[in-house]
Design a protein around this motif. Structure first.
Motif, short mmCIF file in Angstrom:
data_model
loop_
_atom_site.label_atom_id
_atom_site.label_comp_id
_atom_site.label_asym_id
_atom_site.label_seq_id
_atom_site.Cartn_x
_atom_site.Cartn_y
_atom_site.Cartn_z
N SER A 35 0.66 -1.10 0.03
CA SER A 35 0.19 -0.04 -0.04
C SER A 35 1.01 1.18 -0.17
O SER A 35 1.60 1.54 1.09
CB SER A 35 -0.86 0.27 1.19
N TYR A 147 -0.46 -20.55 9.38
CA TYR A 147 0.60 -19.72 9.88
C TYR A 147 1.73 -20.21 10.43
O TYR A 147 3.06 -19.84 10.19
CB TYR A 147 -0.19 -18.54 10.66
N THR A 182 -1.72 -5.04 16.45
CA THR A 182 -1.45 -4.62 14.94
C THR A 182 -2.77 -4.92 14.40
O THR A 182 -3.52 -5.69 14.59
CB THR A 182 -0.25 -5.06 14.25
#
Ligand SMILES: NC(=O)c1ccc[n+]([C@@H]2O[C@H](COP(=O)([O-])OP(=O)(O)OC[C@H]3O[C@@H](n4cnc5c(N)ncnc54)[C@H](OP(=O)(O)O)[C@@H]3O)[C@@H](O)[C@H]2O)c1
Length: 243
Positions: A35, A147, A182
């Motif tokens: 981004s 993960y 986060t």
């Protein structure tokens, strides 16, 4: 200490905090992520930070960005590969593409970064290279089937490369955070023990890097518990984890 650094996954969270911490201590920092707007916002916060948008799954682009940063900054003294994704999965919602996606970003993204940077640092016999794994890579944990293996692979990768690279004059660090507040952990619907702020994670990461530690792991309470759990025999470990 370092004059230049490159951080991936720097638009938010831990990477962002590390970038700011380094910039404030006088390091010129290149920041990457997909981004561009988030990177530009970060660059606007400190004159030492410059944006280099990148999708780390693109190997050729990763090499080009490394080249572009060094052309602008000079040799990179420190790189921290922190780009990562997380998706909780269970056996009941097993979708192979989720596993591919996390392996592509979390593991292969670091491989692409290493492919770009190792020849440069080895040729110079200098440099510090670090990547962010997780305490979730120590042992298997609930909901972490997609993960956890990416992070276990990253820890193993660091152990494989450190001995050889230290002889080549290149320092290797593996960063293993516990739970940090986060966007990545915002999706968790369970209590996160010893949850810490991203800014503190950034501070501890830079402190560990400055000390040239091989493993930088925090918060110490959670890390200690998980390291003890790592030594347990399977029968006991699986019993505890099932609960
Ligand atoms: N938070 C925790 O509790 C925790 C614990 C252990 C380990 N970690 C690890 O710490 C690292 C940072 O995570 P975080 O918690 O700070 O999460 P975060 O805020 O979501 O940061 C991850 C960053 O990675 C970037 N990213 C994702 N896919 C990418 C791609 N393909 N190419 C380039 N950049 C990409 C994202 O930006 P874009 O979407 O703009 O690309 C984002 O800024 C990750 O590797 C994570 O696994 C986090």
């Amino acid at each position: 200490m370092w004059k230049t650094a490159w951080i991936t996954g720097a638009g938010t969270g831990i990477g962002r905090a590390v970038a700011l911490e380094l910039a404030k201590s006088g390091v010129r920092v290149a920041v990457s992520g997909r981004s561009a707007d988030k990177l530009e916002q970060l660059a606007a916060e400190h004159a030492n930070i410059e944006a280099f948008p990148l999708d780390v799954t693109d190997r050729a682009k990763t090499a080009m960005v490394a080249e572009a940063i060094e052309a602008r900054f000079g040799p990179l003294d420190l790189v921290v590969f922190g780009a990562g994704n997380y998706k909780p999965v269970t056996a009941a919602d097993f979708v192979a593409a989720d596993f591919d996606n996390l392996m592509d970003v979390n593991y292969r993204g670091v491989i692409n970064g290493l492919a770009a940077m190792l020849p440069r640092m080895r040729a110079r016999h200098a440099g510090h290279i670090a990547w962010i794994a997780s305490v979730a890579g120590y042992r298997g944990l609930p909901k972490a089937a997609a993960y956890g293996p990416t992070k276990a692979a990253l820890i193993n990768l660091a152990e494989c490369l450190q001995p050889e690279l230290s002889r080549d004059g290149v320092t290797v660090s593996i960063i293993n955070p516990g739970f940090v507040k986060t966007p990545l952990t915002a999706q968790n619907d369970f209590p996160m023990p010893f949850l810490m702020e991203a800014q503190e994670a950034g501070r501890l990461t830079v402190k560990g890097l400055k000390a040239r530690k091989f493993e930088i792991a925090y918060p110490w309470q959670f890390v200690t518990i998980l390291k003890i759990m790592r030594m347990l025999p399977y029968a006991l470990y699986l019993k505890i984890i099932r609960r």
